[in-house]
Design an enzyme around this catalytic site. Structure first.
Site, PDB file in Angstrom:
ATOM      1  N   GLU A   1       0.669  -0.862   0.457  1.00 51.95           N
ATOM      2  CA  GLU A   1      -0.074   0.245  -0.478  1.00 51.95           C
ATOM      3  C   GLU A   1       1.221   1.013  -0.630  1.00 51.95           C
ATOM      4  O   GLU A   1       1.168   2.606   0.526  1.00 51.95           O
ATOM      5  CB  GLU A   1      -0.872   0.143   1.465  1.00 51.95           C
ATOM      6  CG  GLU A   1      -2.102  -0.900   1.041  1.00 51.95           C
ATOM      7  CD  GLU A   1      -3.471  -1.153   2.234  1.00 51.95           C
ATOM      8  OE1 GLU A   1      -2.555  -0.300   3.428  1.00 51.95           O
ATOM      9  OE2 GLU A   1      -4.304  -1.464   1.840  1.00 51.95           O
TER      10      GLU A   1
ATOM     11  N   GLU B   1      -6.783  -8.092  -0.430  1.00 57.20           N
ATOM     12  CA  GLU B   1      -7.018  -7.896   1.171  1.00 57.20           C
ATOM     13  C   GLU B   1      -8.768  -7.873   1.067  1.00 57.20           C
ATOM     14  O   GLU B   1      -8.588  -6.708   0.357  1.00 57.20           O
ATOM     15  CB  GLU B   1      -6.446  -7.356   1.751  1.00 57.20           C
ATOM     16  CG  GLU B   1      -4.665  -7.165   1.834  1.00 57.20           C
ATOM     17  CD  GLU B   1      -4.376  -6.258   2.633  1.00 57.20           C
ATOM     18  OE1 GLU B   1      -4.737  -5.007   3.434  1.00 57.20           O
ATOM     19  OE2 GLU B   1      -3.079  -6.066   2.628  1.00 57.20           O
TER      20      GLU B   1
HETATM   21  C1  GLA Z   1      -4.792  -2.846   5.208  1.00 56.71           C
HETATM   22  C2  GLA Z   1      -2.958  -3.258   4.588  1.00 56.71           C
HETATM   23  C3  GLA Z   1      -2.224  -4.531   6.131  1.00 56.71           C
HETATM   24  C4  GLA Z   1      -2.899  -4.806   7.055  1.00 56.71           C
HETATM   25  C5  GLA Z   1      -4.832  -3.882   6.782  1.00 56.71           C
HETATM   26  C6  GLA Z   1      -5.820  -4.356   8.173  1.00 56.71           C
HETATM   27  O1  GLA Z   1      -5.152  -2.430   4.043  1.00 56.71           O
HETATM   28  O2  GLA Z   1      -2.037  -3.608   3.728  1.00 56.71           O
HETATM   29  O3  GLA Z   1      -1.024  -4.689   6.521  1.00 56.71           O
HETATM   30  O4  GLA Z   1      -3.178  -3.424   7.677  1.00 56.71           O
HETATM   31  O5  GLA Z   1      -5.859  -3.066   5.447  1.00 56.71           O
HETATM   32  O6  GLA Z   1      -5.022  -3.012   9.062  1.00 56.71           O
END
Ligand code: GLA
Ligand code: ZN
Length: 715
Positions: free
Chosen positions: A182, A353
C-alpha cells in the site's frame, strides 16, 4: 522450450483478444495453484507465519487446504526477521513455512518488506524517515514512515528484496510477488525532506530544461519567486502563505513518480531474477489519489487492490458523513474502485486483501452482516477480479492490528464468517470458466484525472469541493442507469464508448481537448460539469474565456462561476429533462450559450433564468455542460437522460440497492445480480436464464435474498 510466465501471459492474451488482454489466474505458468484448468480464480488468504508459532503452521496449512483455499500472501512485513541486522539474511524460517504450505498445495505470493523498515535500520540511518507536510520528521514505530527518494532506504529495500528473490526464485511454492505494501496509504502520503527537495530539483531541471521555461510556466514573477538556480527551488512546506500552484502541482507529480520509481527498482530486479513469477503491488483504489496508479501499475503484471467496505463505513460514521452520503455510497464506492482496478490495465485485477470480519486498529468496524462477505466477493468477480485473498487467516493477539479480525478468532476458533467464506470459495470455483473469461461490458466511461484531482486539492475554489467526492457521486448517478462503466484516464481512447463523463475536468491539456473534440465530432456524447478546462498543465488559468480549449465543442462560454454558501441556488429543468427543480449543491457555472440549447436554468438571485445546463450538437455528436452541482435524484435523472440519448440501453431495471454487471462473449451473455440491501428484492429478468450458483432456471421475476447474489447465464 522454457516459456516464462510473462511470455505466456503475453501470448495467451493475444490469443484471447480484445477486452481481456490476459488470461485469468490459473493460465499463468508452471507453478499453478491446485485444480489447474478447473479454477481460473485465485482464492486465498493473507497469512502471517512470522506472527504464528511454528507448531501451528501445519494445522493452518491443512485447514486452508481443507477449505479449498488456493494460495497465501505472506512476509510483506517481516523485514526484521529476514534481516535481523544489516547484511545478515535469515530465510530459514520462511523456507520452512513455504515447505509446509507447499506440502498442502497452497501457492505463495511473497511480499517484499520495504513498508516496515526494522529498528536497526532507522537507528543507523535516521534520515530515511520521512518529513511530513508541516516539516516535522516522523518517528519510526509504526509503518510507512520512509522517504521514497532516500538513496539508503532504496538501497536497503532493494537489497532485502534481492536476497529474497535469490532465495526463493526456485521455490516450487512461489507463484508471484507483491512489492512493498500500500504505497498509497500512510498518515502523511508526501515526504518533504531534503532528499526529496534535491530529487524534485533535478526532476524539474530535466522536465523544464531551463530555468527560464520553469519561471515562465509557474509565473514566478508573482511574489518575487523568480529562480536563478534550480537549487533555490523549495518544496511546498509552510512558508507564510500558499505556495505557487504550479510548483505545488509539480510536487504532487514528483512524489507520485518517486514512489513509482522506488517500486520499479524492485520490479527490475524481480524481472531478472524471477522471470517465471508474476509481480504486482497492492493499494486502495479511488477516490484516494496520492499516487498516480496508472504509472505505478504500468509495468506490473496486473493490478491488486485491498477492499474494506466495513472500515469505510466506520470512517464515514466517525466523520459524520454517513447519513448525508446515503446507503448506496459504500457499494458505489467499491464498484468504482473495482471498475478502476479493471480499467487501469484493461485486464482482470486481484483483490489482495478482502475484509472478513470486524476491522480496525483502535476501534472495530461493524461485523459484516451474514452474506455480505460473499456479496463483496461476488461483487469483485462481477467487476472483473481474477481472485480474492481474504484478510487475514488468524487474528493477531499482539501488535497494532489486534482488532483486525481474520478467518480465525483470537482463540483460533472459526470466525462468524468462516463457513460463509469457505462456501463462497466453493461456489466461485464451480462457476465454470466461460463466464469468468467473458469480457465485462462497458459502454460508458468516467474520466478520473490525477492532475485535476491534485490541482483542485491545492486550490479547491470551495472548501467543500473534492474531486474524489464528485467522481464518486457521478459514478453513483451513472450506476442506476445500470450500464457497465470503465474508469479511464484523460489520455485513454474514447472511441469505444457511447458516452463519456468527465466531472470537474479542471485541468485540460491541448491533446486532451483535441481527443474530446474528435470524439464528439465523430458521434460521441461528452458530458462535463462545472470548472471545466479552467487550468493549463502548469496550473495557470487559461487566457481565453472558459471552458478554455473546449469552448467550441461545448458551444458555451462561462459567464460567471459561483461558489455557493448560505445563499442557495436551484435549477429549473426544461422539457427533455422534465422533473422537479434540482438543488444546486456547492457550485454554479453560469453559462452563456453560443450555439448550445438550454436544458436548465437557475432560479434565484442575480442569476435567475440564466443557463445552468446546455446541450450542443457538434459534428456528429453532442456535448453537455452541467454547470450546476446537481445532487441526488436530479443528478441521477439528468445522467439517465443523457445515457439514453447516447443509446445506452440498460440490460434490466433493478430496484435501488441492487447492482448488476454484464459479461458478454460472442452471442453468449451473463448477468451478475448483487443485492446490497438487507431486504429481499425482486428483479424482473429480461429473458430466460440459468443461475450458475443454484443451477436453477430463472425467468420472469427472480427473488434475491438479503445480500443475495445470482450469476445468470442467458439461455
Ligand atoms: C491494509 C494493509 C494490511 C493491514 C490491513 C488491515 O490495507 O495492507 O497490512 O494493515 O489493511 O489494517
Ligand atoms: Zn523525502
Amino acid at each position: 522450450m522454457f516459456v516464462s510466465r510473462r511470455e505466456f501471459l503475453t501470448s495467451a492474451s493475444m490469443a484471447l483478444g480484445a477486452a481481456w488482454r490476459s488470461p485469468l489466474w490459473s493460465e499463468v505458468g508452471p507453478n499453478m495453484p491446485p485444480h489447474p484448468g478447473e479454477n481460473p480464480l485465485l482464492l486465498g488468504v493473507d497469512y502471517y507465519p512470522d506472527q504464528t508459532p511454528e507448531a501451528l503452521w501445519e494445522e493452518d496449512a491443512r485447514m486452508m487446504a481443507e477449505g479449498g483455499l488456493t494460495n497465501v500472501r505472506i512476509a510483506e512485513f517481516a523485514w526484521a526477521l529476514m534481516e535481523p541486522e544489516e547484511g545478515n539474511y535469515q530465510f530459514d524460517w520462511l523456507r520452512r513455512a513455504l515447505d509446509v504450505l507447499h506440502k498442502y498445495k497452497i501457492a505463495v505470493i511473497l511480499g517484499t518488506p520495504s513498508a516496515a523498515p526494522p529498528p536497526w535500520l532507522t537507528v543507523h540511518y535516521p534520515d530515511i524517515v520521512e518529513v511530513n507536510e508541516r516539516g516535522e520528521r516522523l518517528r519510526p514505530g509504526g509503518r510507512r514512515f520512509s522517504c521514497p527518494t532516500n538513496a539508503t532506504y532504496r538501497r536497503l529495500s532493494l537489497a532485502i528484496a534481492t536476497q529474497m528473490a535469490g532465495a526463493f526464485r526456485d521455490s516450487p511454492a512461489v507463484i508471484g510477488w507483491q512489492i512493498d505494501n500500500e504505497l498509497t496509504l500512510g498518515s502523511s502520503p508526501r515526504c518533504y525532506c531534503d532528499f526529496c527537495r534535491a530529487g524534485f530539483q533535478s526532476w524539474l531541471a530535466a522536465k523544464y530544461g531551463s530555468l527560464e521555461n520553469l519561471n515562465q510556466s509557474w509565473g514566478t514573477v508573482f511574489w518575487s519567486q523568480h529562480y536563478t538556480d534550480f537549487a533555490q527551488i523549495p518544496v511546498p512546506l509552510p512558508s507564510g502563505a500558499d505556495p505557487n500552484p504550479g510548483l505545488a502541482l509539480d510536487y504532487d507529480r514528483y512524489q507520485s513518480l518517486a514512489n513509482a520509481s522506488f517500486l520499479e527498482e524492485q520490479l527490475r530486479m524481480l524481472r531478472q531474477t524471477c522471470p517465471q513469477h508474476f509481480v504486482t503491488t497492492n493499494n486502495v483504489g479511488l477516490p484516494l489519489d496520492t499516487i498516480d496508479l496508472r504509472t505505478l501499475y504500468q509495468n506490473l503484471d496486473f493490478v491488486a487492490f485491498d477492499n474494506y467496505p466495513g472500515f469505510v463505513d466506520m470512517l464515514l460514521e466517525q466523520r459524520g458523513q454517513a447519513s448525508s452520503l446515503g446507503a448506496d455510497f459504500i457499494p458505489n464506492a467499491i464498484a468504482l474502485q473495482h471498475d478502476f482496478g479493471r480499467s487501469l490495465k484493461k485486464k482482470p485485477f486481484l483483490i489482495m486483501e478482502e475484509q472478513v470480519g470486524k476491522a480496525g486498529q483502535s476501534t472495530f468496524s461493524p461485523q459484516p452482516e451474514k452474506g455480505q462477505i460473499r456479496l463483496w466477493s461476488y461483487q469483485a468477480v462481477a467487476h472483473g477480479a481474477m481472485g480474492i485473498n481474504y484478510f487475514r487467516w488468524d487474528t493477531a493477539t499482539f501488535g497494532a492490528e489486534q482488532y483486525w479480525h481474520g478467518m480465525l478468532n483470537h482463540d483460533r476458533s472459526k470466525s462468524p464468517a468462516f463457513d460463509e467464506i469457505i462456501q463462497t470459495i466453493k461456489e466461485l470455483k464451480s462457476l465454470g470458466r466461460e463466464v469468468l473469461y467473458a469480457p465485462y461490458v462497458a459502454d460508458v466511461a468516467l474520466v478520473f484525472d490525477y492532475d485535476s484531482s491534485w490541482a483542485l486539492k491545492i486550490q479547491p475554489g470551495h472548501y467543500a469541493l473534492r474531486y474524489g467526492n464528485q467522481i464518486t457521486s457521478w459514478y453513483g448517478a451513472i450506476s442506476p442507469a445500470h450500464t457497465g462503466i470503465d474508469v479511464i484516464g484523460p489520455a485513454d481512447d474514447l472511441e469505444n464508448y457511447k458516452i463519456v463523463f468527465a466531472p470537474v475536468a479542471y485541468v485540460i491539456t491541448e491533446p486532451q481537448a483535441q481527443k474530446i473534440r474528435s470524439y464528439v465530432e465523430n458521434g460521441g456524447v461528452f458530458v462535463a460539469n462545472f470548472r471545466l478546462g479552467v487550468k493549463t498543465e502548469s496550473s495557470q488559468i487559461v487566457h481565453n474565456s472558459l471552458p478554455g480549449l473546449l469552448r467550441d465543442v461545448m458551444g458555451v462560454t462561462v459567464a460567471d462561476y459561483v461558489p455557493i454558501y448560505s445563499l442557495k441556488q436551484a435549477v429549473k429543468f426544461s422539457s427533455i429533462l422534465a422533473g422537479a427543480d434540482g438543488e444546486c449543491g456547492i457550485w454554479a457555472d453560469v453559462l452563456n450559450p453560443q450555439q448550445a440549447e438550454v436544458l436548465g436554468t437557475y432560479t434565484s438571485g442575480q442569476y435567475a433564468s440564466r443557463a445552468a445546463i446546455t446541450l450542443h450538437s457538434f459534428g456528429k455528436g453532442k456535448a453537455v455542460y452541467v454547470g450546476a452541482d446537481l445532487t441526488g435524484p436530479s443528478l441521477a435523472r439528468v445522467v439517465r437522460n443523457f445515457t439514453r440519448m447516447a443509446g445506452v440501453r440498460p440490460e434490466l431495471e433493478a430496484p435501488a440497492g441492487v447492482e448488476f454487471t454484464v459479461r458478454r462473449l460472442g452471442n453468449k451473455q451473463w448477468i451478475f445480480l448483487l443485492n446490497h440491501t438487507p431486504q429481499r428484492q425482486m428483479v424482473k429478468l429480461p429473458g430466460n436464464f440459468r443461475d450458475l450458483i443454484s443451477r436453477q432456471p430463472e425467468t420472469g421475476n427472480t427473488e434475491l435474498a438479503a445480500y443475495g447474489v445470482r450469476v445468470l447465464e442467458a439461455s
